[in-house]
Design a protein around this motif. Structure first.
Motif, PDB file in Angstrom:
ATOM      1  N   UNK A  87      45.675  63.924  -4.420  1.00  0.00           N
ATOM      2  CA  UNK A  87      44.687  62.999  -3.723  1.00  0.00           C
ATOM      3  C   UNK A  87      45.436  61.745  -3.613  1.00  0.00           C
ATOM      4  N   UNK A  88      44.994  60.937  -2.679  1.00  0.00           N
ATOM      5  CA  UNK A  88      45.772  59.714  -2.492  1.00  0.00           C
ATOM      6  C   UNK A  88      45.596  58.496  -3.697  1.00  0.00           C
ATOM      7  N   UNK A  89      46.572  57.962  -3.959  1.00  0.00           N
ATOM      8  CA  UNK A  89      46.468  56.707  -4.866  1.00  0.00           C
ATOM      9  C   UNK A  89      46.981  55.482  -3.941  1.00  0.00           C
ATOM     10  N   UNK A  90      46.051  54.397  -4.380  1.00  0.00           N
ATOM     11  CA  UNK A  90      46.188  53.220  -3.424  1.00  0.00           C
ATOM     12  C   UNK A  90      46.390  52.084  -4.402  1.00  0.00           C
ATOM     13  N   UNK A  91      47.265  51.082  -4.164  1.00  0.00           N
ATOM     14  CA  UNK A  91      47.432  50.248  -5.106  1.00  0.00           C
ATOM     15  C   UNK A  91      47.602  48.669  -4.484  1.00  0.00           C
ATOM     16  N   UNK A  92      46.686  47.950  -5.114  1.00  0.00           N
ATOM     17  CA  UNK A  92      46.663  46.435  -4.695  1.00  0.00           C
ATOM     18  C   UNK A  92      47.102  45.633  -6.013  1.00  0.00           C
ATOM     19  N   UNK A  93      47.531  44.567  -5.697  1.00  0.00           N
ATOM     20  CA  UNK A  93      47.940  43.583  -7.062  1.00  0.00           C
ATOM     21  C   UNK A  93      47.166  42.201  -6.844  1.00  0.00           C
ATOM     22  N   UNK A  94      46.634  41.642  -7.829  1.00  0.00           N
ATOM     23  CA  UNK A  94      46.219  40.172  -7.934  1.00  0.00           C
ATOM     24  C   UNK A  94      47.492  39.605  -8.665  1.00  0.00           C
ATOM     25  N   UNK A  95      47.211  38.251  -8.822  1.00  0.00           N
ATOM     26  CA  UNK A  95      48.281  37.695  -9.868  1.00  0.00           C
ATOM     27  C   UNK A  95      48.418  37.998 -11.367  1.00  0.00           C
ATOM     28  N   UNK A  96      47.286  38.834 -11.582  1.00  0.00           N
ATOM     29  CA  UNK A  96      47.365  39.159 -12.821  1.00  0.00           C
ATOM     30  C   UNK A  96      47.010  40.685 -13.255  1.00  0.00           C
ATOM     31  N   UNK A  97      46.374  41.116 -12.258  1.00  0.00           N
ATOM     32  CA  UNK A  97      46.182  42.682 -12.598  1.00  0.00           C
ATOM     33  C   UNK A  97      46.658  43.699 -11.403  1.00  0.00           C
ATOM     34  N   UNK A  98      46.630  44.861 -11.798  1.00  0.00           N
ATOM     35  CA  UNK A  98      46.781  46.147 -10.822  1.00  0.00           C
ATOM     36  C   UNK A  98      45.590  46.556 -10.677  1.00  0.00           C
ATOM     37  N   UNK A  99      45.267  46.806  -9.473  1.00  0.00           N
ATOM     38  CA  UNK A  99      44.132  47.560  -9.028  1.00  0.00           C
ATOM     39  C   UNK A  99      44.422  48.881  -8.336  1.00  0.00           C
ATOM     40  N   UNK A 100      44.221  49.676  -9.162  1.00  0.00           N
ATOM     41  CA  UNK A 100      44.711  51.488  -8.594  1.00  0.00           C
ATOM     42  C   UNK A 100      43.312  52.071  -8.296  1.00  0.00           C
ATOM     43  N   UNK A 101      43.190  52.513  -7.008  1.00  0.00           N
ATOM     44  CA  UNK A 101      42.226  53.584  -6.560  1.00  0.00           C
ATOM     45  C   UNK A 101      42.757  54.983  -6.405  1.00  0.00           C
ATOM     46  N   UNK A 102      42.202  55.783  -7.101  1.00  0.00           N
ATOM     47  CA  UNK A 102      42.593  57.199  -7.007  1.00  0.00           C
ATOM     48  C   UNK A 102      42.184  58.127  -8.163  1.00  0.00           C
ATOM     49  N   UNK A 103      42.740  59.438  -8.330  1.00  0.00           N
ATOM     50  CA  UNK A 103      42.657  60.434  -9.358  1.00  0.00           C
ATOM     51  C   UNK A 103      43.199  59.867 -10.461  1.00  0.00           C
ATOM     52  N   UNK A 104      42.536  60.239 -11.608  1.00  0.00           N
ATOM     53  CA  UNK A 104      43.176  60.039 -12.906  1.00  0.00           C
ATOM     54  C   UNK A 104      42.614  61.293 -13.877  1.00  0.00           C
ATOM     55  N   UNK A 105      43.335  61.725 -14.882  1.00  0.00           N
ATOM     56  CA  UNK A 105      42.635  62.479 -16.103  1.00  0.00           C
ATOM     57  C   UNK A 105      41.528  61.836 -16.688  1.00  0.00           C
ATOM     58  N   UNK A 106      40.692  62.818 -16.810  1.00  0.00           N
ATOM     59  CA  UNK A 106      39.372  62.428 -17.763  1.00  0.00           C
ATOM     60  C   UNK A 106      39.659  61.908 -19.040  1.00  0.00           C
TER      61      UNK A 106
END
Length: 222
Positions: A161-180
């Motif tokens: 499935x698709x991972x999408x990555x954004x960044x703010x000055x302080x944080x990574x915002x990652x939308x996508x699947x991850x192991x539970x």
């Protein structure tokens, strides 16, 4: 050809839910004292949740997990907002052994307020949930993702499935699947991660797929 998935439970990631989640690192700090936490949880209309160990259910019905005992006002901790749960097809999965109790776990997610589910479904159904969440992210942040890439088996079980990555000055915002990180280990979260950029150095070049996998994993695996 769409890849089959045993079951999917999900809830819409709304703009209000996103606003609340992204504001947590800079919210007034609440110490990791149970009485203080419980007071803030109830004030926000949240609840304690056991679908993932030491997690919360927000007022919007999503499950929020954090490395710290408190998600409020701790900018150097990783937090994860789960809005989907997938029971992926595993060719080595003995359905007669795992199916009954794993379906029951997905049903528990589906029973959360505002959640719905499909059984069976496909990777495209899962992608549709992520695409809806991505549209909310784009509207909120005013820009598309900095990186988009298929997930690898090292990060999450199931279809790529698709991972999408954004960044703010302080944080990574990652939308996508991850192991539970719940009490079971066979399911896959669809989640938004808000993690300090210090979890991994600068984002790898766009043509470094392996490096991007490692970078994402450093932020979403806890």
């Amino acid at each position: 050809m769409p890849i089959p998935v045993h079951a999917l439970a999900h809830s819409t990631l709304t703009a209000d839910a996103l606003d609340e989640f992204l504001a947590l690192p800079t919210a007034p700090h609440v110490p990791d004292d149970f009485d203080a936490l419980d007071l803030e949880v109830r004030r926000r209309g949240w609840a304690w949740e056991d679908l993932v160990q030491d997690s919360f259910r927000t007022g919007y019905g999503h499950v929020l997990c954090t490395e710290d005992l408190t998600p409020f006002g701790v900018p150097d901790t990783r937090s994860f907002l789960v809005f989907g749960e997938v029971y992926p097809v595993d060719p080595e999965d003995g359905e007669m052994d795992n199916g009954p109790w794993l379906y029951g776990l997905v049903d528990d997610w589906q029973k959360l307020p505002g959640w719905s589910g499909r059984r069976p479904c496909t990777d495209q159904d899962c992608e549709a949930v992520l695409e809806q969440a991505a549209r909310t992210m784009v509207e909120h942040l005013g820009q598309g993702p900095e990186r988009t890439a298929p997930s690898s088996a090292a990060i999450a079980t199931g279809p790529a499935l698709t991972h999408r990555v954004w960044r703010t000055p302080t944080h990574a915002l990652i939308l996508g699947p991850a192991s539970d990180n719940g009490p079971y280990g066979y399911l896959t979260h669809l989640q938004l991660s808000c993690t300090p950029l210090s979890c991994a150095p600068g984002l790898p070049p766009a043509d470094d797929a392996d490096g991007l996998d490692r970078w994402i994993n450093a932020h979403v695996d806890w």
